[in-house]
Design an enzyme around this catalytic site. Structure first.
Site, short mmCIF file in Angstrom:
data_model
loop_
_atom_site.label_atom_id
_atom_site.label_comp_id
_atom_site.label_asym_id
_atom_site.label_seq_id
_atom_site.Cartn_x
_atom_site.Cartn_y
_atom_site.Cartn_z
N PRO A 92 0.82 -1.22 0.00
CA PRO A 92 0.00 0.00 0.00
C PRO A 92 0.86 1.27 0.00
CG PRO A 92 -0.25 -1.22 2.07
CD PRO A 92 0.56 -2.07 1.15
N GLU A 119 2.96 -7.19 8.20
CA GLU A 119 3.32 -5.78 8.02
C GLU A 119 4.32 -5.57 6.89
OE1 GLU A 119 1.80 -3.25 9.85
OE2 GLU A 119 0.56 -4.95 10.47
N ARG A 161 -3.41 -8.47 -20.77
CA ARG A 161 -4.28 -8.11 -21.89
C ARG A 161 -3.59 -7.16 -22.86
NH1 ARG A 161 -6.74 -3.32 -21.31
NH2 ARG A 161 -8.63 -3.73 -22.50
CL1 6GU Z 1 -0.37 -3.81 -3.36
N1 6GU Z 1 -1.10 -4.47 -0.90
C1 6GU Z 1 -1.86 -4.31 0.19
N2 6GU Z 1 -1.68 -5.14 1.23
N3 6GU Z 1 -2.79 -3.38 0.30
C2 6GU Z 1 -2.95 -2.57 -0.75
C3 6GU Z 1 -2.22 -2.68 -1.91
C4 6GU Z 1 -1.27 -3.65 -1.96
N4 6GU Z 1 -2.62 -1.73 -2.77
C5 6GU Z 1 -3.58 -1.07 -2.14
N5 6GU Z 1 -3.80 -1.57 -0.93
#
Ligand code: 6GU
Length: 273
Positions: A92, A119, A161
């Site tokens: 994230p 984490e 795609r």
């Molecule tokens: Cl790539 N991983 C996680 N755990 N949460 C996310 C993400 C990725 N992208 C947005 N939220």
């Protein structure tokens, strides 16, 4: 293209056998290898995580299994003739995944995904691989998932795609929403098919005749309206010269005004519709 995925939930990647990505594999356009990270653990409990240095909540994925897994995955790939790997690290805190990044990744011959749980992975792992190959941390949106596996499915589908010979029609993705250079970066408009009349709602004569299509305005006005309502950020980013007379009429009805700098803006109190 070769794709490797190292994960503690290999079964989460089963959808890569289905639909477009599955067909790309069957046709030999994609060579996908899913690996179980726990194959590179050597203790009785197959431990992949530990408590974080400095305290704090949650667990951190350990260097050992990731280092061994990636070394072996890289060695296998090189031996099979793959080259120029990119490590794609779903997190994230990564760079936002966009169509532009999908196009960039689709031009690489080999992607290695490292979806993490907990984490995240001990920082030293990616720092070390970054000395040898490009490492790109990617986020698929502003929300938090429990792990990166769903992001791998999203990224892989968007990339697959774009590969030559995967979509039936090579032109199909030229005017995708968000395609680089798409008409003024509009979202795609609505689409319709038979029957011409459904629950009291019919097609217009113009739509039925295909005239919209011939004029290059198939759904353009509705696409424009949808963009202004759902993605005002895309309109604000546009040079006003990208808008024709009809576009300006639609913007005006929706409460947008031209500003001296050439762009359009909208008073915040008009935002709700
Ligand atoms: Cl790539 N991983 C996680 N755990 N949460 C996310 C993400 C990725 N992208 C947005 N939220």
């Amino acid at each position: 293209m070769r794709i490797d995925v190292v994960t503690i939930f290999p079964e989460y990647l089963e959808p890569l056998n289905v639909s477009l990505v599955g067909k790309a594999r069957a046709r030999g356009r994609l060579d996908v290898h899913v690996h179980d990270l726990r194959d590179w653990t050597y203790d009785r409990h197959n431990t992949v995580d530990d408590t974080p240095y400095g305290g704090g909540p949650g667990m951190v994925m350990k260097t050992g299994p990731w280092g061994d897994a990636l070394d072996e995955t890289l060695a296998d790939g090189f031996e099979a003739g793959a080259h120029s790997p990119v490590l794609v690290v779903p997190t994230p805190s990564g760079r936002p995944f966009t169509q532009e990044l999908a196009v960039e990744l689709s031009e690489r011959p080999w992607l290695i995904f490292t979806p993490a749980r907990y984490e995240g992975i001990d920082r030293r792992v990616m720092d070390e691989y970054a000395t040898r190959m490009p490492v790109v941390e990617v986020s698929i949106g502003d929300y938090v998932l429990a792990g990166g596996e769903a992001a791998v499915l999203v990224i892989t589908e968007a990339v697959a795609r774009l590969l030559p010979g995967v979509l039936g029609n090579a032109e199909s993705h030229r005017d995708d929403s968000f395609a680089p250079g798409a008409m003024a970066d509009l979202l795609e408009g609505p689409v319709f098919t038979k029957p011409p009349e459904w629950r009291g709602s019919g097609m217009t004569a113009v739509s039925l005749s295909g005239l919209h299509w011939m004029l290059g305005r198939r759904g353009r006005d509705e696409a424009f309206r949808r963009t202004a309502v759902n993605r005002p950020d895309l309109i604000e980013r546009c040079e006003a010269s990208a808008f024709d007379k009809k576009d300006r009429e639609i913007l005006s009805i929706l409460g947008w005004s031209p500003e001296p700098g050439g762009r359009f803006w909208r008073r915040p109190e008009d935002m709700e519709q």
